[in-house]
Design a protein around this motif. Structure first.
Motif, PDB file in Angstrom:
ATOM      1  N   VAL A  80      27.718  55.199  -2.235  1.00 36.07           N
ATOM      2  CA  VAL A  80      27.090  55.512  -3.526  1.00 36.07           C
ATOM      3  C   VAL A  80      28.158  55.900  -4.544  1.00 36.07           C
ATOM      4  CG1 VAL A  80      25.584  57.172  -4.708  1.00 36.07           C
ATOM      5  CG2 VAL A  80      24.842  56.115  -2.577  1.00 36.07           C
ATOM      6  N   LYS A  81      29.116  56.703  -4.133  1.00 35.26           N
ATOM      7  CA  LYS A  81      30.198  57.110  -5.048  1.00 35.26           C
ATOM      8  C   LYS A  81      31.022  55.904  -5.489  1.00 35.26           C
ATOM      9  CE  LYS A  81      29.713  61.605  -5.102  1.00 35.26           C
ATOM     10  NZ  LYS A  81      29.404  62.350  -6.277  1.00 35.26           N
ATOM     11  N   LYS A  82      31.271  54.966  -4.565  1.00 35.15           N
ATOM     12  CA  LYS A  82      32.013  53.762  -4.921  1.00 35.15           C
ATOM     13  C   LYS A  82      31.238  52.926  -5.926  1.00 35.15           C
ATOM     14  CE  LYS A  82      34.924  52.597  -0.992  1.00 35.15           C
ATOM     15  NZ  LYS A  82      35.148  51.636   0.094  1.00 35.15           N
ATOM     16  N   ALA A  83      29.923  52.795  -5.687  1.00 33.90           N
ATOM     17  CA  ALA A  83      29.095  52.019  -6.603  1.00 33.90           C
ATOM     18  C   ALA A  83      29.031  52.684  -7.980  1.00 33.90           C
ATOM     19  CB  ALA A  83      27.683  51.865  -6.025  1.00 33.90           C
ATOM     20  N   GLN A  84      28.982  53.994  -8.025  1.00 33.45           N
ATOM     21  CA  GLN A  84      28.971  54.700  -9.313  1.00 33.45           C
ATOM     22  C   GLN A  84      30.282  54.497 -10.028  1.00 33.45           C
ATOM     23  OE1 GLN A  84      28.032  58.728  -8.245  1.00 33.45           O
ATOM     24  NE2 GLN A  84      25.819  58.405  -8.429  1.00 33.45           N
ATOM     25  N   GLY A  85      31.367  54.528  -9.272  1.00 29.04           N
ATOM     26  CA  GLY A  85      32.687  54.342  -9.866  1.00 29.04           C
ATOM     27  C   GLY A  85      32.858  52.938 -10.421  1.00 29.04           C
ATOM     28  N   ALA A  86      32.214  51.963  -9.777  1.00 26.69           N
ATOM     29  CA  ALA A  86      32.318  50.578 -10.232  1.00 26.69           C
ATOM     30  C   ALA A  86      31.311  50.264 -11.323  1.00 26.69           C
ATOM     31  CB  ALA A  86      32.117  49.629  -9.048  1.00 26.69           C
TER      32      ALA A  86
END
Length: 89
Positions: A80-86
């Motif tokens: 989820v954090k990776k998707a938010q960052g992207a």
């Protein structure tokens, strides 16, 4: 006592003593781990703390997550954090 034993018997006595010490150390580590778990529950959610008698007699239900559940939680959190960052979420 040792002067009446053969070297093999002395080795047997000493290995039994070492195993006893190791067993006591394992039991102590288990006690410390149980205490740490209870402290964690008491601090974060005191209403879930098992009753003393139930816990001592081994009747308390486990309210702790398994290693697989913890791993899945953090993997999901990481994705989820990776998707938010992207910028996808």
């Amino acid at each position: 006592m040792f002067w009446l034993l053969t070297p093999a018997e002395i080795a047997l006595v000493l290995s039994a003593y070492v195993k006893g010490v190791e067993r006591k150390a394992r039991m102590r580590r288990a006690d410390i781990h149980a205490l740490a778990s209870l402290v964690g529950v008491a601090v974060n959610n005191p209403k879930q703390l098992p009753r003393g008698r139930d816990f001592i007699e081994g009747r308390a239900r486990s309210r702790f997550s398994s290693e697989a559940q913890i791993d899945a939680y953090f993997r999901t959190l990481q994705s989820v954090k990776k998707a938010q960052g992207a910028g996808h979420v």
